[in-house]
Design an enzyme around this catalytic site. Structure first.
Site, PDB file in Angstrom:
ATOM      1  N   LYS A 152       0.855  -1.183   0.000  1.00 39.23           N
ATOM      2  CA  LYS A 152       0.000   0.000   0.000  1.00 39.23           C
ATOM      3  C   LYS A 152       0.889   1.229   0.000  1.00 39.23           C
ATOM      4  O   LYS A 152       1.739   1.404   0.874  1.00 39.23           O
ATOM      5  CB  LYS A 152      -0.911  -0.003   1.229  1.00 39.23           C
ATOM      6  CG  LYS A 152      -1.727   1.268   1.353  1.00 39.23           C
ATOM      7  CD  LYS A 152      -2.761   1.173   2.432  1.00 39.23           C
ATOM      8  CE  LYS A 152      -3.485   2.492   2.594  1.00 39.23           C
ATOM      9  NZ  LYS A 152      -4.516   2.407   3.618  1.00 39.23           N
TER      10      LYS A 152
ATOM     11  N   LYS B 289      -2.261  -1.486  -3.814  1.00 38.52           N
ATOM     12  CA  LYS B 289      -3.118  -0.306  -3.712  1.00 38.52           C
ATOM     13  C   LYS B 289      -2.278   0.952  -3.775  1.00 38.52           C
ATOM     14  O   LYS B 289      -1.267   1.001  -3.068  1.00 38.52           O
ATOM     15  CB  LYS B 289      -3.853  -0.377  -2.369  1.00 38.52           C
ATOM     16  CG  LYS B 289      -4.762   0.768  -2.067  1.00 38.52           C
ATOM     17  CD  LYS B 289      -5.288   0.640  -0.673  1.00 38.52           C
ATOM     18  CE  LYS B 289      -6.043   1.887  -0.315  1.00 38.52           C
ATOM     19  NZ  LYS B 289      -6.369   1.916   1.083  1.00 38.52           N
TER      20      LYS B 289
HETATM   21  C1  PBG Z   1      -6.892   3.759   5.512  1.00 39.56           C
HETATM   22  C2  PBG Z   1      -7.443   3.459   4.175  1.00 39.56           C
HETATM   23  C3  PBG Z   1      -7.365   4.339   3.108  1.00 39.56           C
HETATM   24  C4  PBG Z   1      -8.008   3.734   2.049  1.00 39.56           C
HETATM   25  C5  PBG Z   1      -8.461   2.487   2.480  1.00 39.56           C
HETATM   26  N1  PBG Z   1      -8.085   2.324   3.805  1.00 39.56           N
HETATM   27  C6  PBG Z   1      -6.843   5.716   3.017  1.00 39.56           C
HETATM   28  C7  PBG Z   1      -5.559   6.068   3.635  1.00 39.56           C
HETATM   29  O1  PBG Z   1      -4.658   5.233   3.757  1.00 39.56           O
HETATM   30  O2  PBG Z   1      -5.448   7.215   4.018  1.00 39.56           O
HETATM   31  C8  PBG Z   1      -8.142   4.386   0.717  1.00 39.56           C
HETATM   32  C9  PBG Z   1      -9.146   3.841  -0.206  1.00 39.56           C
HETATM   33  C10 PBG Z   1      -9.535   4.781  -1.282  1.00 39.56           C
HETATM   34  O3  PBG Z   1      -8.931   5.842  -1.516  1.00 39.56           O
HETATM   35  O4  PBG Z   1     -10.523   4.437  -1.961  1.00 39.56           O
HETATM   36  N2  PBG Z   1      -6.719   2.769   6.410  1.00 39.56           N
END
Ligand code: PBG
Length: 331
Positions: free
Chosen positions: A201, A255
């Site tokens: 991520k 992601k």
């Molecule tokens: C945070 C989380 C995020 C997303 C999913 N879980 C955002 C972040 O890390 O700030 C993003 C998903 C999206 O942008 O659709 N735990």
């Protein structure tokens, strides 16, 4: 090549629709999709999200209706994210451990509505629950501490599993959390609860609309670069995946999605395990903005991008377009 096969014409198999269908290597189906949903408090509530046109937060009763819709459309799994009321957010994100929090109520409502015909994936991270918007506990300098956070994430995961979650998806990027969660699930008798690790991520600029949706954007101090990955790194993604698999992940996720398809491909080729990708909120918003500006056909953009994920090696895709895409595929 050309000299040896003067009659080789690759256009021959493309010359009619039936032939293109016959030769198509990658076929997208509704069963490839996971539909992320945002949960909000109250009942009978639908709150449109400005930066995610076409996506709303739903109160728990609305979530149950979306589950029935998913079932009818052949979408096998829902992913849940709560917009925790401001008054229940705290420094330590304690609301994540409340067995009656929005997330747990939504899981139960889905199970009441559709039984075990739909899978429920739950996000493990503290950002929808903390008053500072970070995914973990912070020290005096605002640094997100690892091991103390993992201890809370384990309790959060067990809370979700006890409410009926089928797939625990840690999105926090703390080190060692997959092992700790797997051990706790086994100890708790949750042997068949899966873990889909957000293994690679990235600290991405594509998460903005999501943070609006869960109400953490305005609260967030600083950034998440001390735990989410640097967009320049690919080898490190392979190390993250190797670790999460060794710690007991059933599947791994990359992601954001489209800008990181090279990572999907490398993970698939290296590990030969189920890989998922998250077409995140900013990617969804880009497609919607392009369509609204007349820069592309919305339905075609949706299906082409989702097919690209499968072609790259994904077993499935988390996408806010899931219901729409399933409808297009079923038509
Ligand atoms: C945070 C989380 C995020 C997303 C999913 N879980 C955002 C972040 O890390 O700030 C993003 C998903 C999206 O942008 O659709 N735990």
């Amino acid at each position: 090549m050309t000299a040896a096969y003067p009659n080789l014409r690759l256009r021959r198999t493309r010359s009619a629709g039936w032939s293109r269908a016959l030769y198509r290597e990658t076929v997208l189906t509704p069963a490839d999709l996971i539909w992320p949903l945002f949960v909000t408090d109250g009942s009978g509530v639908e709150e449109p999200i400005g930066s995610l046109p076409g996506v709303s937060r739903w109160s728990v009763d609305g979530i149950a209706k979306r589950a029935k819709e998913a079932l009818d459309l052949g979408v096998p799994c829902l992913a849940l994210f709560p917009n925790t009321p401001r008054t229940l957010r705290s420094d330590d994100g304690g609301e994540a451990l409340n067995p009656d929090n929005l997330m747990c109520r939504a899981i139960k409502a889905i199970k009441d509505a559709v039984g075990s015909d739909i899978g429920v994936l739950t996000d493990v991270a503290l950002d929808p629950y903390t008053s500072h918007g970070q995914d973990g506990l912070i020290d005096g300098q605002g640094y997100v501490t690892n091991d103390d956070t993992v201890a809370v994430l384990v309790d959060q995961a067990i809370n979700q599993a006890e409410a009926g979650a089928d797939i625990i998806a840690p999105s926090d990027m703390m080190d060692g959390r997959v092992r700790a969660i797997r051990m706790a699930l086994e100890m708790g008798g949750h042997h068949n609860v899966q873990i889909m690790a957000y293994a690679a991520k990235y600290a991405s600029a594509f998460y903005g609309p999501f943070r609006d949706a869960v109400g953490s954007g305005g609260l967030l101090k600083g950034d998440k670069k001390s735990y989410q990955m640097d967009p320049g790194n690919a080898e490190e993604a392979l190390r993250e995946v190797a670790l999460d698999l060794a710690e007991g992940a059933d599947s791994v996720m990359v992601k954001p999605g489209l800008p990181y398809l090279d990572i999907v491909r490398r993970v698939k080729e290296r590990f030969e395990v189920p890989v998922f990708a998250y077409q995140v909120s900013g990617e969804y918003a880009m497609i919607e903005a392009a369509a609204a500006a007349g820069a592309g056909d919305r339905d075609a953009l949706v299906l082409e991008t989702l097919t690209a994920f499968k072609r790259a090696g994904c077993s499935g895709v988390l996408t806010y377009h899931a219901a729409h895409a399933a409808r297009l595929l079923g038509a």
